[in-house]
Each structure stands twice: as structure tokens, then as C-alpha cells.
Design a protein around this motif. Structure first.
Motif, mmCIF file in Angstrom:
data_model
loop_
_atom_site.group_PDB
_atom_site.id
_atom_site.type_symbol
_atom_site.label_atom_id
_atom_site.label_comp_id
_atom_site.label_asym_id
_atom_site.label_seq_id
_atom_site.Cartn_x
_atom_site.Cartn_y
_atom_site.Cartn_z
ATOM 1 N N LEU A 1 0.847 -1.203 0.000
ATOM 2 C CA LEU A 1 0.000 0.000 0.000
ATOM 3 C C LEU A 1 0.876 1.244 0.000
ATOM 4 C CD1 LEU A 1 -2.666 -1.235 2.601
ATOM 5 C CD2 LEU A 1 -2.663 -1.487 0.109
ATOM 6 N N LEU A 2 1.422 1.561 -1.150
ATOM 7 C CA LEU A 2 2.410 2.631 -1.246
ATOM 8 C C LEU A 2 1.812 4.021 -1.148
ATOM 9 C CD1 LEU A 2 4.584 1.123 -4.138
ATOM 10 C CD2 LEU A 2 4.874 0.887 -1.652
ATOM 11 N N ALA A 3 0.492 4.156 -1.383
ATOM 12 C CA ALA A 3 -0.146 5.477 -1.356
ATOM 13 C C ALA A 3 -0.962 5.702 -0.083
ATOM 14 C CB ALA A 3 -1.049 5.642 -2.584
ATOM 15 N N LEU A 4 -0.901 4.776 0.859
ATOM 16 C CA LEU A 4 -1.745 4.850 2.062
ATOM 17 C C LEU A 4 -1.425 6.094 2.892
ATOM 18 C CD1 LEU A 4 -3.989 3.086 3.334
ATOM 19 C CD2 LEU A 4 -2.232 2.155 4.866
ATOM 20 N N LYS A 5 -2.508 6.783 3.335
ATOM 21 C CA LYS A 5 -2.352 7.993 4.146
ATOM 22 C C LYS A 5 -3.039 7.900 5.498
ATOM 23 C CE LYS A 5 0.033 10.044 1.010
ATOM 24 N NZ LYS A 5 1.497 10.177 1.231
ATOM 25 N N ASN B 1 5.542 -6.733 19.050
ATOM 26 C CA ASN B 1 5.152 -7.184 17.713
ATOM 27 C C ASN B 1 4.510 -6.079 16.882
ATOM 28 O OD1 ASN B 1 5.798 -10.128 17.872
ATOM 29 N ND2 ASN B 1 4.356 -10.034 19.569
ATOM 30 N N LEU B 2 4.164 -4.963 17.505
ATOM 31 C CA LEU B 2 3.583 -3.833 16.769
ATOM 32 C C LEU B 2 4.548 -2.651 16.666
ATOM 33 C CD1 LEU B 2 -0.187 -3.594 17.869
ATOM 34 C CD2 LEU B 2 0.781 -4.548 15.779
ATOM 35 N N LYS B 3 5.764 -2.838 17.162
ATOM 36 C CA LYS B 3 6.730 -1.740 17.112
ATOM 37 C C LYS B 3 7.000 -1.307 15.664
ATOM 38 C CE LYS B 3 10.000 -1.862 20.105
ATOM 39 N NZ LYS B 3 11.246 -2.169 20.859
ATOM 40 N N TRP B 4 6.992 -2.275 14.759
ATOM 41 C CA TRP B 4 7.260 -1.968 13.347
ATOM 42 C C TRP B 4 6.223 -1.010 12.763
ATOM 43 C CZ3 TRP B 4 4.060 -2.736 9.185
ATOM 44 C CH2 TRP B 4 2.940 -3.529 9.389
ATOM 45 N N VAL B 5 4.964 -1.052 13.290
ATOM 46 C CA VAL B 5 3.896 -0.209 12.753
ATOM 47 C C VAL B 5 4.228 1.266 12.991
ATOM 48 C CG1 VAL B 5 1.437 0.338 12.828
ATOM 49 C CG2 VAL B 5 2.184 -2.033 13.090
ATOM 50 N N LEU B 6 4.726 1.583 14.192
ATOM 51 C CA LEU B 6 5.100 2.969 14.482
ATOM 52 C C LEU B 6 6.212 3.438 13.543
ATOM 53 C CD1 LEU B 6 5.103 3.255 18.392
ATOM 54 C CD2 LEU B 6 3.488 4.260 16.784
ATOM 55 N N GLN B 7 7.211 2.593 13.344
ATOM 56 C CA GLN B 7 8.324 2.962 12.466
ATOM 57 C C GLN B 7 7.850 3.145 11.024
ATOM 58 O OE1 GLN B 7 10.804 -0.433 13.142
ATOM 59 N NE2 GLN B 7 11.624 0.339 15.093
ATOM 60 N N TRP B 8 7.036 2.207 10.554
ATOM 61 C CA TRP B 8 6.531 2.289 9.181
ATOM 62 C C TRP B 8 5.652 3.522 8.974
ATOM 63 C CZ3 TRP B 8 1.198 1.820 8.351
ATOM 64 C CH2 TRP B 8 0.787 1.838 7.006
ATOM 65 N N ALA B 9 4.739 3.795 9.938
ATOM 66 C CA ALA B 9 3.835 4.940 9.808
ATOM 67 C C ALA B 9 4.612 6.251 9.762
ATOM 68 C CB ALA B 9 2.838 4.946 10.964
ATOM 69 N N ASN C 1 7.793 6.642 8.729
ATOM 70 C CA ASN C 1 8.574 6.714 7.484
ATOM 71 C C ASN C 1 7.691 6.922 6.258
ATOM 72 O OD1 ASN C 1 10.899 6.295 8.965
ATOM 73 N ND2 ASN C 1 10.869 4.070 8.670
ATOM 74 N N ALA C 2 6.463 6.348 6.282
ATOM 75 C CA ALA C 2 5.574 6.434 5.118
ATOM 76 C C ALA C 2 4.576 7.574 5.227
ATOM 77 C CB ALA C 2 4.816 5.102 4.950
ATOM 78 N N SER C 3 4.677 8.365 6.305
ATOM 79 C CA SER C 3 3.757 9.494 6.532
ATOM 80 C C SER C 3 2.300 9.034 6.533
ATOM 81 C CB SER C 3 3.971 10.579 5.459
ATOM 82 O OG SER C 3 5.278 11.075 5.501
ATOM 83 N N VAL C 4 2.047 7.956 7.233
ATOM 84 C CA VAL C 4 0.688 7.429 7.367
ATOM 85 C C VAL C 4 0.130 7.859 8.718
ATOM 86 C CG1 VAL C 4 -0.736 5.347 7.527
ATOM 87 C CG2 VAL C 4 1.135 5.453 5.875
ATOM 88 N N ARG C 5 -1.104 8.378 8.698
ATOM 89 C CA ARG C 5 -1.766 8.801 9.948
ATOM 90 C C ARG C 5 -2.559 7.626 10.523
ATOM 91 N NH1 ARG C 5 -6.746 10.292 11.352
ATOM 92 N NH2 ARG C 5 -7.444 10.257 9.170
#
Length: 614
Positions: free
Chosen positions: A165-169, A183-191, A193-197
Motif C-alpha cells: 500500500l504505497l499510497a496509504l495515508k 510485535n507492533l513496534k514496526w507499525v510505528l516505524q513504518w507509519a 517513514n511512510a507518513s501514514v496517519r
């Protein structure tokens, strides 16, 4: 008819600027589906935009793309009964920008389910039964801006889930079982870096230290995998002590939240790990993982012997902790004394007690009722009733006190009895109780009267401080006389409830009479009270008479037909109680009420309280 309905819908839609040419919005061969079209504003030739709504129906699978207009940009399939999304479920809907699948029963999404939806910008999968989520599910959603996964049954999200989901906001993933750990730590890092709210309403359910906190506000160092292990679901069936006989078959099932791939379930007996032993009739089944979020392991005791007595334990563990649940098994020899299975029906419900070994206390969970008028027992532990089987094999002591009453009337009166009363609330409290007891003819439990006696005793202390309380108490006591004689008798035998109520009525006089108030008179349909100050030196005797006006069209005694009062309530038919010095005739002649032999019923003065007190 279908064409007419469609034209009507199109007419309404046209007023809203939605409806286009009929050839661009064809009839759908699916009930409860509507189609509307609009022309988008913009340079060049206007493009036709079609919206299809199939909401609130009985769809169990998605519509075939071939039956939908190929220019559909919005497809609403919410509030149906769709069970799964197959590979290519929407292939061909190249213009689709919004897909709403919330409030269905979706538990499975096959890889490639959204294949071909390259223009999709909004996808709502909230409030379904989705536990398994993989990156392959989202292949092809290159333009997706908003994804809602809230209200499903997963507890965590696998690393890299949103890599396609490269365009996810914007992302929503709130659930009742969301575990905010490492197990959810990656979600914070990804959000980041990808500017996802991540939506504000996405909050942690576990662990307890983070419960209720918004996920997007957490720091990475708060997401840790450390004990104690907290599981959103951990269930052992059966969970109560099992009393069985030699040779019986007994299956157990242990189910828990599947936190990650280190989660395991094991069975123990008396502290020893249990494995399958066919010679002893013990079978430990392989663990089964359901929907990527639950793990179950069964234990089957096919032919129980005496060695099976004792404590059996289901242990769930993973890389950072463990949790256990226990159940006791009592194995009886066929000659062992026991209390027989018995069904008990009382005011707390219908209880079926199992065969129980002599000397054992049996427990039974309280029955649940759904009355909305009052809430009961909000404690953490499940409320239970218990009975003791004595050593001779006879049922002995029992206790149902933790269980709610089965009848709503008793529940409500119990709630009344628990309310705190003060000078500020007493008037409204007595008004509500007076209104409620007008239906006392339907009170069928002795506890109804016992609770009323307790409440009346609480109210009596306010009589001299609040003017209207005396009248309310008389009215309440009068209403209680509508209760069936046998119920009153049982309440009297159990707790002297009727005597206590009568004493409270009598006590009204001593509370109110003062040097300034020397006479009081209070009347109702079934109880009348008259009191006055007398001088002992001049007192020579007294005549008291109770009388009540009879309706002209009635041939029955109102005193003995108490149930008729509610339907034909007339203040001038209240019971009156007059006490005077001198003879009976003069006291009646001098009363302020004009009375004749046709509309007067004379009763002995003790009859008014006899029903309550005897």
C-alpha cells in the motif's frame, strides 16, 4: 413494477443531481440494490460516475463484477452477510474508487481478492470476523489512501503487512483484543517513514498498563514483550469441578489468543506434563490455530480411572510469559455415597444440580437475566450458588445469595432497598415507590414484601421532617394490601414483614403529634389512620369506626375487592377511620361527611390491619 421503482428512484436522484441517462445505470438483478449516476465536473468531456448501493440485505457473497456497470466508482456492500472474499472478487471494476464492506461476516480474504482495483482509494473492512491478514491480500491496491480494519478479531499485525500500500495515508485498526507489544513496534516505524496517519480511535486493549491509550501517541520503548502474559481470550471448557464415575468419558478444550508463532498450549496433571497414552485412554490432540488469532488444544479422557482424580491444568506460554487455568476432577467408585442430581426452582431461577460426591460442595453459576431496569453484580468474578452434599449423601446447606432474582419486580424492589435516602431525595424516592407499588397485586414473592418492610422502616425516620412522607407511607402500606394473602403470610412468617409495616404506620402518629399538631387524619383505599392528643384526666372511653363509600353500581364490598381500586380509583371511596368519645351514632352524625346506610360499610376496627399483621 421494477422499471417504475427504478424511475422513481432516478427521479429522486435527479433532484439531488445524481441521476444520469438510464442506459448508463441499468437495472440490477439483485434485490435491495440501487444504482445512481452523476457527471463529474472538470475539463473535457464529463465522465460518468456510478454509485451502486446494496446495503442491509442478505448477500452472502460479493456481486459478480459482470452484473455491475463498468464505470462504477463507489460500491457499498455494508450490513450484509458476506462470509469471504475470493480471488478476483472485484476484477473488472477498473474505475472503482470506494469499496465499503463493513458490518459483514467476512472471516477469510483470499490473496488477490482486490486484484484489478488500481484506482481504489478507500477500503472499509471494519466490523467483520477477520483474523488473518497478509500482504498478499492487498496486492494491486496501488492508489489506496484510506484503510479501515477496526472491529475485527485480530490481536496483532504481521511485520510488513502494508508493504503493497504505497499510497496509504490513513489507517484504522482498533479492536477489542489489540495487544500493543513489541510485535507492533514496526507499525510505528513504518507509519512515521511512510507518513501514514494512524487514527486517534485506534487504542490499546492490552497490556493493562497501556489500556485505553491511543496507539499513534505511543513511544517505541513502550512496546515491549515482557510478562506477565495477558491474553484477550483464555477459555477452559468445562471450567468447573467435574464429578465423574469410573469409566466415564470426559473431553476438555483449551482455547487462547494466538499472540505469535511462539504460542503453545500444554496439558498437565498433578504438575506432570501429559501426552497421549492410549493404554490409559488419554488423548492429547494437536494444537489447531483458528483465523490466525486463536489456538485450541483438546484433551480427551476416554475411560477415566481413579488416578485421574486431582487437578488438571491448561498452560499457555510464549516467548515472554505463560498463563494457566485449572479444573478439578473427582472420580467416584460406583459404590461411593453421593447426592443425587436434583432440580431446584426458587426465586433466583431454575438450577440443575449434578450428582455430587458426599462431603463435596457443588457450585452452580448464577443464571443471567436481561431486565433493563437495573444492573446486578458487576464484580470481576462470576457469581455462583452453592450446595453442600453431606457425608451421608444428602443435600444439606445451600446458598443462592450471590445470584440475582429471577423476577423483575423483586429485582427492582431490591434495588429500591439498596438506594441511599436523604432529605434531598426522600420525596422523589417515596413518589416513585408509591407509583411502583400500585401494581402490588402482581407481587408474587415473599421477598417483595420483606424488602418493602425494610424500605418503609427507612422512610419512617423522615416523617417528622418532610411533610408528605406520612401520606406516602400510608399509600404504600395500602398498596401492599393488594398483595395475595398467601404471599403476605409467607413474608410475615419469614421476617415479620407485615407486623413491621403495621408498626411503621402506627409510628407515624408518634412522630407527627406535638403540642402544635394534636390531630392527624390520613386515609387511603385500604388503610386509614386517625390520631389525636387526649387528656388522661378527662378520658372516659372511645368509639372507633371504619367506613367506606360504596360505588352506586357496585354490589361488592370495596374493602374485600381490593383489586378493583386501581381501575376505579375515587378519593371519596377511601377507607375512613373515625374515633370519637361518646356513642357511635353521634360520632357519625357529627362527622363532616354526609353518610347514609346505603353507602356506608362498617367494619371492625381491627380488620384494617388484620390482613397485614395476622
Amino acid at each position: 413494477m421494477r422499471g417504475l421503482c427504478r424511475r422513481l428512484f432516478c427521479l429522486v436522484a435527479a433532484v439531488m443531481g445524481l441521476c444520469g441517462a438510464s442506459r448508463n445505470c441499468p437495472d440490477l438483478i439483485v434485490d435491495r440494490c440501487l444504482c445512481a449516476a452523476e457527471r463529474a465536473k472538470g475539463p473535457g468531456r464529463p465522465a460518468l460516475r456510478i454509485k451502486v448501493v446494496c446495503s442491509g440485505g442478505d448477500l452472502v457473497e460479493t456481486l459478480q463484477p459482470a452484473v455491475l456497470p463498468n464505470r462504477t466508482v463507489s460500491l457499498i456492500l455494508s450490513n450484509n452477510k458476506i462470509l469471504w472474499l475470493k480471488n478476483g472478487s472485484f476484477f473488472g471494476l477498473r474505475s472503482l474508487e470506494r469499496l465499503d464492506l463493513k458490518n459483514n461476516l467476512i472471516s477469510t480474504i483470499e490473496p488477490g481478492a482486490f486484484h484489478g482495483l488500481s484506482e481504489l482509494k478507500r477500503l472499509d473492512l471494519s466490523n467483520n470476523r477477520i483474523g488473518c491478514l497478509t500482504p498478499e491480500m492487498f496486492v494491486g491496491l496501488n492508489s489506496l489512501h484510506k484503510l479501515n480494519l477496526s472491529g475485527n478479531i485480530f490481536s496483532s499485525l504481521m511485520n510488513g503487512l502494508f508493504s503493497e500500500l504505497l499510497a496509504l495515508k490513513a489507517l484504522h485498526f482498533n479492536t477489542d483484543s489489540l495487544i500493543c507489544d513489541c510485535n507492533l513496534k514496526w507499525v510505528l516505524q513504518w507509519a512515521r517513514n511512510a507518513s501514514v496517519r494512524i487514527a486517534e480511535e485506534t487504542v490499546c486493549a492490552y497490556p493493562s498498563a497501556l489500556q485505553g491509550l491511543s496507539f499513534h501517541n505511543l513511544k517505541e520503548n513502550q512496546l515491549i514483550c515482557a510478562g506477565p502474559l495477558e491474553l484477550p481470550l483464555f477459555e477452559l471448557i468445562p471450567s468447573q469441578r467435574q464429578v465423574v464415575f469410573h469409566g466415564d468419558r470426559l473431553p476438555f478444550q483449551c482455547t487462547a489468543t494466538y499472540v505469535d508463532n511462539t504460542t503453545q498450549v500444554h496439558w498437565y496433571h498433578a504438575g506432570q506434563l501429559i501426552e497421549t497414552d492410549e493404554e490409559r485412554g488419554i488423548y492429547v490432540e494437536d494444537s489447531i490455530i483458528h483465523d490466525c488469532c486463536l489456538i485450541t488444544r483438546e484433551l480427551i479422557l476416554s475411560s477415566i480411572d481413579i488416578d485421574a482424580s486431582g487437578d488438571w491444568e491448561c498452560l499457555v506460554n510464549n516467548s515472554y510469559g505463560n498463563s494457566t487455568k485449572h479444573v478439578e476432577i473427582v472420580v467416584l467408585e460406583t459404590a461411593a455415597p453421593y447426592c443425587p442430581a436434583e432440580r431446584i426452582i426458587n426465586n433466583k431461577g431454575d438450577f440443575r444440580w449434578p450428582k455430587t460426591l458426599a462431603g463435596i460442595t457443588a457450585y452452580h453459576p448464577c443464571l443471567q437475566y436481561s431486565f433493563k431496569s437495573i444492573a446486578f453484580h458487576n464484580g470481576a468474578e462470576e457469581a455462583k450458588a452453592w450446595r453442600k452434599c453431606n457425608r451421608t449423601g444428602r443435600w444439606d446447606e445451600e446458598n443462592y445469595s450471590e445470584c440475582p432474582y429471577s423476577q423483575e419486580v423483586t429485582q427492582v424492589l431490591h434495588a429500591f432497598s439498596q438506594m441511599h435516602i436523604n432529605l434531598t431525595t426522600v420525596v422523589e424516592f417515596s413518589r416513585q415507590l408509591t407509583a411502583y407499588t400500585r401494581g402490588a397485586s402482581h407481587f408474587a414473592d415473599k421477598m417483595d414484601v420483606i424488602y418493602l418492610a425494610y424500605i418503609v422502616e427507612k422512610l419512617i425516620v423522615f416523617v417528622d421532617e418532610v411533610e408528605d412522607i406520612g401520606d406516602a407511607l400510608i399509600e404504600i402500606a395500602s398498596n401492599i394490601m393488594l398483595v395475595d394473602d398467601h404471599v403476605l403470610w409467607m413474608a410475615q412468617k419469614e421476617d415479620k414483614a407485615c407486623t413491621r409495616i403495621v408498626r411503621c404506620v402506627e409510628h407515624i402518629a408518634s412522630q407527627i403529634l406535638t403540642s402544635n399538631i394534636q390531630v392527624i387524619s390520613k386515609v387511603s383505599s385500604n388503610i386509614a389512620l386517625e390520631a389525636f392528643m387526649i387528656k388522661p384526666s378527662s378520658f372516659t372511653g372511645m368509639t372507633c369506626t371504619a367506613f367506606q363509600k360504596i360505588a352506586a353500581n357496585s354490589d361488592k364490598s370495596v374493602v374485600h375487592d381490593l383489586g378493583s381500586w386501581e381501575a376505579n380509583h375515587h378519593p371519596d371511596q377511601h377507607l375512613n377511620f373515625k374515633c370519637n368519645t361518646g356513642n357511635l351514632n353521634s360520632s357519625l352524625m357529627n362527622s363532616s361527611t354526609r353518610l347514609t346506610l346505603d353507602n356506608i360499610q362498617k367494619v371492625n376496627s381491627t380488620d384494617c390491619t388484620k390482613k397485614l399483621a395476622e
